[in-house]
Motif scaffolding. Structure first.
Motif, short mmCIF file in Angstrom:
data_model
loop_
_atom_site.label_atom_id
_atom_site.label_comp_id
_atom_site.label_asym_id
_atom_site.label_seq_id
_atom_site.Cartn_x
_atom_site.Cartn_y
_atom_site.Cartn_z
N UNK A 161 63.95 -64.54 78.42
CA UNK A 161 64.62 -65.57 77.66
C UNK A 161 64.22 -66.95 78.12
N UNK A 162 64.50 -67.25 79.36
CA UNK A 162 64.34 -68.61 79.81
C UNK A 162 63.88 -68.55 81.24
N UNK A 163 62.93 -69.37 81.59
CA UNK A 163 62.57 -69.34 83.00
C UNK A 163 63.20 -70.53 83.69
N UNK A 164 63.99 -70.24 84.66
CA UNK A 164 64.76 -71.29 85.34
C UNK A 164 63.86 -72.10 86.25
N UNK A 202 75.34 -84.50 74.34
CA UNK A 202 75.41 -83.04 74.39
C UNK A 202 76.87 -82.58 74.29
N UNK A 255 69.77 -77.26 73.93
CA UNK A 255 70.08 -78.62 74.41
C UNK A 255 68.80 -79.33 74.82
N UNK A 256 67.94 -78.59 75.49
CA UNK A 256 66.66 -79.18 75.88
C UNK A 256 65.90 -79.64 74.64
N UNK A 257 65.87 -78.76 73.65
CA UNK A 257 65.16 -79.09 72.41
C UNK A 257 65.75 -80.35 71.77
N UNK A 258 67.09 -80.45 71.77
CA UNK A 258 67.73 -81.62 71.16
C UNK A 258 67.36 -82.89 71.92
N UNK A 259 67.32 -82.81 73.26
CA UNK A 259 66.97 -84.02 74.01
C UNK A 259 65.50 -84.38 73.83
N UNK A 319 72.25 -86.02 69.45
CA UNK A 319 71.32 -86.08 70.58
C UNK A 319 69.87 -86.28 70.15
N UNK A 320 69.47 -85.52 69.12
CA UNK A 320 68.04 -85.54 68.78
C UNK A 320 67.59 -86.89 68.24
N UNK A 333 62.62 -72.69 68.82
CA UNK A 333 63.06 -72.28 70.15
C UNK A 333 63.90 -71.00 70.10
N UNK A 390 67.34 -81.41 83.27
CA UNK A 390 68.50 -80.59 83.64
C UNK A 390 68.39 -80.10 85.07
N UNK A 435 71.45 -73.72 76.63
CA UNK A 435 70.55 -74.64 77.34
C UNK A 435 69.22 -74.92 76.63
N UNK A 436 68.46 -73.87 76.22
CA UNK A 436 67.17 -74.18 75.57
C UNK A 436 67.34 -75.06 74.33
N UNK A 468 56.12 -80.44 73.38
CA UNK A 468 57.24 -80.20 72.46
C UNK A 468 57.91 -81.51 72.02
N UNK A 488 60.67 -73.79 78.24
CA UNK A 488 60.67 -72.80 77.16
C UNK A 488 59.77 -71.64 77.56
N UNK A 489 60.37 -70.45 77.66
CA UNK A 489 59.62 -69.30 78.18
C UNK A 489 58.54 -68.82 77.21
N UNK A 490 58.67 -69.21 75.93
CA UNK A 490 57.70 -68.69 74.96
C UNK A 490 56.52 -69.64 74.77
#
Lengths: 352, 222
Positions: B219-222, A44, B119-123, A68-69, B135, A77, B116-117, A94, A83-85
């Motif tokens: 946007x993002x839910x923590x 990252x 980065x999450x997607x990349x991981x 990373x991918x 995303x 984290x 952050x979202x 995902x 993801x909110x959507x």
């Protein structure tokens, strides 16, 4: 792995190896560079001159960079960052859709196992903090990563929520053979989950070794903590329902502990004993309310703060303890290395 | 209520706005994405350049476009037929003129999502384009809607640039705002009223959409 970076406050220079299985914890105070290290491993952040190698593959080398991918890892984290959507199930899917191999887990089964099945169609916003962490955990585990990175997976949760998640984490680290790298500054978390410790401070690794051996050392900064404690592997021998006690064995010694619900005979578990809960006597005490009085031998002594002495002990028949006593008592008892003593253990925490 | 010539002008305006909006999004999304994520030192220069139509008199922009699009202009030089006084020319003008109205809401939305979202997607194995489409864009939906509507509405109201590069050719470059100007010039206030009212109501409804979209922002839910 060797991570070299220039951070704002200090240079980060970390070099350590982690075994191909089990949980390795990067442990140290906030701002020690632990998260930085984890991010560099995940790709990252990219720091010049760093090296990251995993199971014989180079992820980062001199002229080599794997984005990373393309690294077969998952990253948990500090926040759950769902993801909110997407709903719960789609969040879990995902990673599966992108990297799910033959090893991948069935998402519904995973949700089931984490007690989330009834929430599969819910949106993340409608979940509690603890539920979100579990969804994030399911999402990270679903594609069966070959390395799981966890950055303070319990931060920001209250005690009750932590108690809700910890067993899942502990269970998963044992059930899945996935090696895990955990960043934490909480001894409790580490004592429960880790097999191996990498102690970090101000961007450097101070010590690395097995959890049990490392915690039992009196000469590390770790032992200066107020909550300094050791972890012992124990096996449940006998359950005394009437007395609400369980007899567990550590090496060749027997300890009696308060019986927690659901404990089974033959089960193995971890005990945590804090240095401040162990007092010492030179002859066997009698008529004491303390349940566990263990014969031991002094292995090391060290001054630890104002008027206090830290004593490392070796239990007869295997295992080690730390004891924090006043310097006055230490002189009064004339404690010396190699001296036989009796360790009186006031309280034992069970980490199941 | 509206005579056929005015209807034709209105229809042309809507076509122009729709086509421009489409091109604006195609151009604006990568631009805003880059601006939101880049750490390039000269990024601010590009931001200033994109914002230029916000402060520049439309006549100045129109004048330079006229030179660029006209015969013997640079575009003619590379083989494109002269585009001044054509619908295509208007589309190019509109895209440049409305660019800040599309880029800025998008850039804000992307910045607000934060790294952050992605980065999450990349991981989780998503390559950058995949992460953008699956995303960033869905999370930026309110911003995306704002950008599209503002781009569309702003193009509807364009006047100065059109006048400079398009003139007043019915069916080709005679858009509603020009038609209104014509009616006022010839003291036909009734016709000016009709067309103006349509633009007023249309613009208001579009802005209602924008402000409603901003409400339901998450946007993002923590």
């Amino acid at each position: 792995m060797a991570i070299t970076a220039q951070l704002a406050e200090f240079p980060l220079q970390v070099r350590f190896t982690a075994p191909a299985s089990g949980v390795t914890a990067l442990f140290g105070p906030s701002g020690a560079g632990k998260t930085c290290t984890l991010r560099a491993i995940a790709g990252l952040d990219r720091h010049r001159g760093s090296q990251v190698r995993f199971a014989g593959e180079t992820w980062q080398g001199q002229a080599h960079w794997l984005p990373t991918w393309q690294r077969p890892l998952s990253y948990l984290f500090q926040e759950s960052s769902l993801f909110a959507h997407l709903n719960v199930l789609d969040n879990v899917r995902y990673g599966l859709r992108r990297r799910g191999g033959t090893q991948a887990h069935d998402p519904m089964e995973l949700l089931e196992r984490l007690g989330l099945a009834p929430l599969a169609q819910r949106q993340p916003q409608s979940l509690s903090g603890g539920e979100r962490r579990r969804v994030a955990l399911a999402r990270a585990l679903a594609p069966a990563p070959r390395l799981l990175l966890m950055d303070e997976p319990l931060s920001g949760l209250d005690r009750a929520r932590k108690a809700e998640i910890l067993p899942w984490l502990a269970q998963l680290s044992r059930r899945f053979a996935t090696p895990m790298l955990l960043v934490s500054h909480e001894l409790q978390e580490v004592a429960r989950l880790a097999d191996r410790l990498v102690l970090m401070d101000r961007g450097r690794v101070h010590h690395e070794g097995g959890l049990i051996a490392t915690l039992a050392r009196a000469d590390l900064a770790l032992a200066d903590r107020d909550d300094a404690s050791v972890v012992l592997e124990a096996k449940v021998n006998r359950i005394q329902e009437a007395a609400a006690l369980a007899e567990v064995s550590v090496g060749q010694q027997q300890l009696r502990v308060l019986l927690p619900p659901g404990l089974k005979q033959g089960q193995t578990l971890r005990l945590q004993i804090a240095a401040r809960d162990v007092s010492l006597a030179t002859c066997e005490p009698r008529g004491s309310s303390i349940l566990n009085i263990l014969p031991a031998r002094v292995s090391a002594l060290r001054e630890a703060g104002a008027g206090q002495t830290l004593v490392a002990l070796e239990l007869d028949g295997g295992g080690a303890l730390l004891s924090r006593i006043t310097r006055w008592s230490c002189e009064e008892l004339g404690l010396q290395p190699d001296m036989p003593v009796f360790a009186q253990v006031k309280s034992v925490a069970l980490l199941t | 209520m509206l005579n056929p010539a005015d209807l034709q002008a209105l229809w042309l305006t809507l076509q122009l706005a729709a086509l421009s909006t489409l091109l604006l999004l195609l151009l604006g999304i990568p631009l805003a994405w880059w601006l939101a994520r880049s750490r390039a030192r000269w990024r601010f220069a590009l931001e200033a350049l994109i914002a230029l139509p916000l402060v520049l008199p439309p006549t100045v922009l129109g004048f330079y476009l006229l030179l660029a699009l006209g015969s013997r202009g640079p575009l003619d030089f590379i083989g494109l037929a002269p585009l001044a006084f054509s619908f295509k020319g208007l589309v190019i003008g509109s895209v440049i003129y409305s660019l800040p109205f599309v880029v800025q809401p998008l850039q804000n939305a992307f910045e607000r999502i934060g790294p952050r979202p992605l980065e999450v997607a990349a991981t989780l194995g998503a390559r950058p384009l995949d992460a953008l489409l699956t995303v960033a864009l869905p999370l930026a939906r309110p911003g995306l809607l704002s950008a599209a509507v503002l781009g569309f509405a702003h193009t509807l109201g364009e006047f100065g640039v059109v006048l400079m590069i398009g003139g007043n050719i019915p069916g080709e470059t005679r858009v509603a705002s020009i038609a209104i100007y014509e009616h006022v010039e010839s003291l036909d206030y009734a016709a000016a009223h009709g067309l103006s009212l349509v633009l007023l109501v249309l613009s208001f409804v579009l802005l209602l959409l924008v402000f409603r979209a901003r409400r339901g922002d998450r946007v993002l839910s923590l």
